[in-house]
Each structure stands twice: as C-alpha cells, then as structure tokens.
Design a protein around this motif. Structure first.
Motif, PDB file in Angstrom:
ATOM      1  N   TYR A  36     -34.691  53.001 -36.281  1.00 49.45           N
ATOM      2  CA  TYR A  36     -35.652  53.796 -37.032  1.00 49.45           C
ATOM      3  C   TYR A  36     -36.923  52.977 -37.174  1.00 49.45           C
ATOM      4  O   TYR A  36     -36.885  51.860 -37.710  1.00 49.45           O
ATOM      5  N   GLY A  37     -38.031  53.536 -36.686  1.00 44.89           N
ATOM      6  CA  GLY A  37     -39.306  52.840 -36.839  1.00 44.89           C
ATOM      7  C   GLY A  37     -40.237  53.605 -37.757  1.00 44.89           C
ATOM      8  O   GLY A  37     -40.410  53.268 -38.921  1.00 44.89           O
ATOM      9  N   CYS A  38     -40.817  54.677 -37.205  1.00 50.28           N
ATOM     10  CA  CYS A  38     -41.838  55.424 -37.952  1.00 50.28           C
ATOM     11  C   CYS A  38     -41.314  56.728 -38.542  1.00 50.28           C
ATOM     12  O   CYS A  38     -41.820  57.207 -39.555  1.00 50.28           O
ATOM     13  N   GLY A  39     -40.349  57.340 -37.858  1.00 49.76           N
ATOM     14  CA  GLY A  39     -39.834  58.637 -38.305  1.00 49.76           C
ATOM     15  C   GLY A  39     -40.706  59.813 -37.958  1.00 49.76           C
ATOM     16  O   GLY A  39     -40.371  60.953 -38.302  1.00 49.76           O
ATOM     17  N   ILE A  40     -41.824  59.575 -37.274  1.00 46.78           N
ATOM     18  CA  ILE A  40     -42.759  60.677 -36.968  1.00 46.78           C
ATOM     19  C   ILE A  40     -43.171  60.693 -35.487  1.00 46.78           C
ATOM     20  O   ILE A  40     -44.293  61.069 -35.152  1.00 46.78           O
ATOM     21  N   ALA A  41     -42.275  60.269 -34.604  1.00 47.50           N
ATOM     22  CA  ALA A  41     -42.500  60.352 -33.157  1.00 47.50           C
ATOM     23  C   ALA A  41     -43.703  59.548 -32.675  1.00 47.50           C
ATOM     24  O   ALA A  41     -44.344  59.911 -31.695  1.00 47.50           O
ATOM     25  N   GLN A  42     -43.993  58.427 -33.345  1.00 47.69           N
ATOM     26  CA  GLN A  42     -45.156  57.631 -32.948  1.00 47.69           C
ATOM     27  C   GLN A  42     -44.797  56.283 -32.331  1.00 47.69           C
ATOM     28  O   GLN A  42     -45.647  55.657 -31.697  1.00 47.69           O
ATOM     29  N   CYS A  43     -43.566  55.790 -32.509  1.00 46.60           N
ATOM     30  CA  CYS A  43     -43.282  54.403 -32.113  1.00 46.60           C
ATOM     31  C   CYS A  43     -42.275  54.267 -30.979  1.00 46.60           C
ATOM     32  O   CYS A  43     -42.256  53.256 -30.283  1.00 46.60           O
ATOM     33  N   GLY A  44     -41.399  55.243 -30.799  1.00 43.32           N
ATOM     34  CA  GLY A  44     -40.423  55.200 -29.715  1.00 43.32           C
ATOM     35  C   GLY A  44     -39.181  54.382 -29.985  1.00 43.32           C
ATOM     36  O   GLY A  44     -38.287  54.309 -29.136  1.00 43.32           O
ATOM     37  N   ALA A  45     -39.066  53.781 -31.166  1.00 41.76           N
ATOM     38  CA  ALA A  45     -37.891  52.932 -31.457  1.00 41.76           C
ATOM     39  C   ALA A  45     -36.589  53.722 -31.420  1.00 41.76           C
ATOM     40  O   ALA A  45     -35.524  53.167 -31.173  1.00 41.76           O
ATOM     41  N   CYS A  46     -36.677  55.030 -31.665  1.00 44.20           N
ATOM     42  CA  CYS A  46     -35.469  55.865 -31.772  1.00 44.20           C
ATOM     43  C   CYS A  46     -35.144  56.601 -30.476  1.00 44.20           C
ATOM     44  O   CYS A  46     -34.350  57.541 -30.494  1.00 44.20           O
ATOM     45  N   ALA A  54     -35.881  61.307 -21.904  1.00 50.29           N
ATOM     46  CA  ALA A  54     -36.132  60.450 -23.062  1.00 50.29           C
ATOM     47  C   ALA A  54     -36.742  61.295 -24.176  1.00 50.29           C
ATOM     48  O   ALA A  54     -37.772  61.942 -23.979  1.00 50.29           O
ATOM     49  N   VAL A  55     -36.086  61.307 -25.336  1.00 53.31           N
ATOM     50  CA  VAL A  55     -36.606  62.064 -26.481  1.00 53.31           C
ATOM     51  C   VAL A  55     -36.550  61.178 -27.720  1.00 53.31           C
ATOM     52  O   VAL A  55     -35.823  60.183 -27.759  1.00 53.31           O
ATOM     53  N   CYS A 100     -37.839  46.919 -30.906  1.00 54.91           N
ATOM     54  CA  CYS A 100     -38.272  48.086 -30.117  1.00 54.91           C
ATOM     55  C   CYS A 100     -37.459  48.269 -28.854  1.00 54.91           C
ATOM     56  O   CYS A 100     -37.630  49.265 -28.146  1.00 54.91           O
ATOM     57  N   GLN A 101     -36.612  47.284 -28.523  1.00 51.18           N
ATOM     58  CA  GLN A 101     -36.124  47.197 -27.144  1.00 51.18           C
ATOM     59  C   GLN A 101     -35.078  48.246 -26.761  1.00 51.18           C
ATOM     60  O   GLN A 101     -34.991  48.626 -25.594  1.00 51.18           O
ATOM     61  N   SER A 102     -34.301  48.739 -27.722  1.00 50.50           N
ATOM     62  CA  SER A 102     -33.388  49.838 -27.371  1.00 50.50           C
ATOM     63  C   SER A 102     -34.190  51.019 -26.841  1.00 50.50           C
ATOM     64  O   SER A 102     -33.864  51.608 -25.806  1.00 50.50           O
ATOM     65  N   GLY A 103     -35.229  51.361 -27.569  1.00 49.42           N
ATOM     66  CA  GLY A 103     -36.071  52.481 -27.155  1.00 49.42           C
ATOM     67  C   GLY A 103     -36.775  52.222 -25.836  1.00 49.42           C
ATOM     68  O   GLY A 103     -36.901  53.109 -24.994  1.00 49.42           O
ATOM     69  N   GLN A 104     -37.222  50.980 -25.648  1.00 49.51           N
ATOM     70  CA  GLN A 104     -37.899  50.640 -24.385  1.00 49.51           C
ATOM     71  C   GLN A 104     -36.943  50.827 -23.206  1.00 49.51           C
ATOM     72  O   GLN A 104     -37.311  51.387 -22.168  1.00 49.51           O
ATOM     73  N   ILE A 105     -35.713  50.348 -23.367  1.00 48.63           N
ATOM     74  CA  ILE A 105     -34.721  50.440 -22.285  1.00 48.63           C
ATOM     75  C   ILE A 105     -34.378  51.904 -21.998  1.00 48.63           C
ATOM     76  O   ILE A 105     -34.231  52.308 -20.834  1.00 48.63           O
ATOM     77  N   MET A 106     -34.294  52.710 -23.031  1.00 48.96           N
ATOM     78  CA  MET A 106     -33.992  54.132 -22.815  1.00 48.96           C
ATOM     79  C   MET A 106     -35.133  54.818 -22.068  1.00 48.96           C
ATOM     80  O   MET A 106     -34.905  55.606 -21.139  1.00 48.96           O
ATOM     81  N   SER A 107     -36.372  54.512 -22.443  1.00 46.92           N
ATOM     82  CA  SER A 107     -37.516  55.121 -21.747  1.00 46.92           C
ATOM     83  C   SER A 107     -37.600  54.623 -20.310  1.00 46.92           C
ATOM     84  O   SER A 107     -37.877  55.399 -19.383  1.00 46.92           O
ATOM     85  N   ALA A 108     -37.366  53.326 -20.102  1.00 42.76           N
ATOM     86  CA  ALA A 108     -37.439  52.764 -18.746  1.00 42.76           C
ATOM     87  C   ALA A 108     -36.366  53.366 -17.848  1.00 42.76           C
ATOM     88  O   ALA A 108     -36.623  53.680 -16.669  1.00 42.76           O
ATOM     89  N   MET A 127     -44.161  54.683 -20.491  1.00 40.48           N
ATOM     90  CA  MET A 127     -43.828  53.774 -21.584  1.00 40.48           C
ATOM     91  C   MET A 127     -44.860  53.801 -22.711  1.00 40.48           C
ATOM     92  O   MET A 127     -44.712  53.056 -23.695  1.00 40.48           O
ATOM     93  N   SER A 128     -45.864  54.649 -22.580  1.00 36.96           N
ATOM     94  CA  SER A 128     -46.978  54.595 -23.542  1.00 36.96           C
ATOM     95  C   SER A 128     -46.554  54.979 -24.958  1.00 36.96           C
ATOM     96  O   SER A 128     -47.216  54.605 -25.923  1.00 36.96           O
ATOM     97  N   GLY A 129     -45.454  55.704 -25.105  1.00 39.35           N
ATOM     98  CA  GLY A 129     -45.005  56.106 -26.441  1.00 39.35           C
ATOM     99  C   GLY A 129     -44.074  55.111 -27.108  1.00 39.35           C
ATOM    100  O   GLY A 129     -43.563  55.376 -28.189  1.00 39.35           O
ATOM    101  N   ASN A 130     -43.828  53.981 -26.446  1.00 36.54           N
ATOM    102  CA  ASN A 130     -42.946  52.949 -27.006  1.00 36.54           C
ATOM    103  C   ASN A 130     -43.789  51.739 -27.406  1.00 36.54           C
ATOM    104  O   ASN A 130     -44.301  51.018 -26.545  1.00 36.54           O
TER     105      ASN A 130
END
Ligand code: FES
Ligand code: FES
Length: 150
Positions: A36-46, A54-55, A100-108, A127-130
């Motif tokens: 959980y990072g921002c909760g508003i679809a801005q950081c990509g941590a989730c 990737a959602v 952030c890396q779980s989210g980065q790996i999922m997006s990648a 990757m711009s959203g992570n």
C-alpha cells in the motif's frame, strides 16, 4: 461469500463488493507482498495482474473482478516472464529499500508478456506509473532488457 482466483488457487472471501482488492489480499488473505502506497492509483506499489494486465489493486474492487484471475508478487515467479524478471532483478541488484519493487516487478512482467523485446521508450511508458523514491529507474530498465534477452 465470493470465490476469487489468486495465483491459480480458488479462495473464498466474505467481504463487501466495494472492498479494494488490495485490502482483500493484505488484510483478509495475509498476502503482504503487494504494498500500500498512496491508495489513489498514483504510485504503483499495489500493482498486481488481473487476467495478465497490470492493474492497481487499490482501485480495483472485489466486485469488479468477476471471474478474472489475479496474480500477485507471491505467484508471479511461477510464470515464465515473472521468473526471468525476478532473476534479472537479482542479477542487476535493482532493489534498494524494496518498498516499490513488488509493483515494479509486476509491471515489468506484464510489459514483457505484451512486448517481448521492449525499447527504452516502451519501458518508460509501461513503467511510468510505478514510482521509486530510491531512484532505481536506471537499473530497472537494465533488468528489463536483461530479462527480455534471457
Ligand atoms: S497504492 Fe495503489 S497506486 Fe499507490
Ligand atoms: S527501492 Fe525504495 S522506493 Fe523503490
């Protein structure tokens, strides 16, 4: 009671339809790899995969999932590209604080599933959203190229 499919396993959850998937993963199922990072679809941590895309789990309600299949960081290493990405991440020593890396790996991984040999521009776009507060962007890009040629 609803049944959702997470990492190939059907699980039953007793939650309201408007509960975010992120809450279900972390608080109900105890799968804390998705952050959980921002909760508003801005950081990509989730970031997780829903039917391979990737959602943001913080903005995906459980009611909207239907019969879609969810993959999280706990299961992505079982997929061919997920395995390559995780291996490249270690090889390039991408991780700093790791948040952030779980989210980065999922997006990648989703990127490589859609574009097997991405250009730098493809990578930057996907990757711009992570966001990474530690600034690992250069090594992330290197690792994605390495995974694409592994
Ligand atoms: S916690 Fe979902 S995008 Fe930041
Ligand atoms: S590795 Fe620390 S926020 Fe990305």
């Amino acid at each position: 009671m609803k049944t959702i499919t997470v990492n190939g396993r059907d699980v039953q959850v007793d939650v309201p339809d408007d509960m975010p998937l992120l809450w279900v993963l972390r608080d109900i199922l105890g799968m804390t790899g998705t952050k959980y990072g921002c909760g508003i679809a801005q950081c990509g941590a989730c970031t997780v995969h829903v039917d391979g895309d990737a959602v943001r789990a913080c903005q995906t309600t459980i009611g909207a999932l239907g019969n879609s299949k969810v993959t999280t960081i706990e299961g992505v290493g079982e997929t061919p590209n997920g395995k390559k990405v995780q291996s490249a991440w270690l090889g390039k020593e991408v991780v700093q604080c790791g948040y952030c890396q779980s989210g980065q790996i999922m997006s990648a991984t989703a990127l490589l599933d859609h574009i097997p040999h991405p250009t730098d521009a493809d990578i930057d776009d996907a990757m711009s959203g992570n966001l990474c507060r530690c600034g690992t962007y250069g090594r992330i890009r290197e690792a994605i190229h390495a995974a694409a040629t592994a």
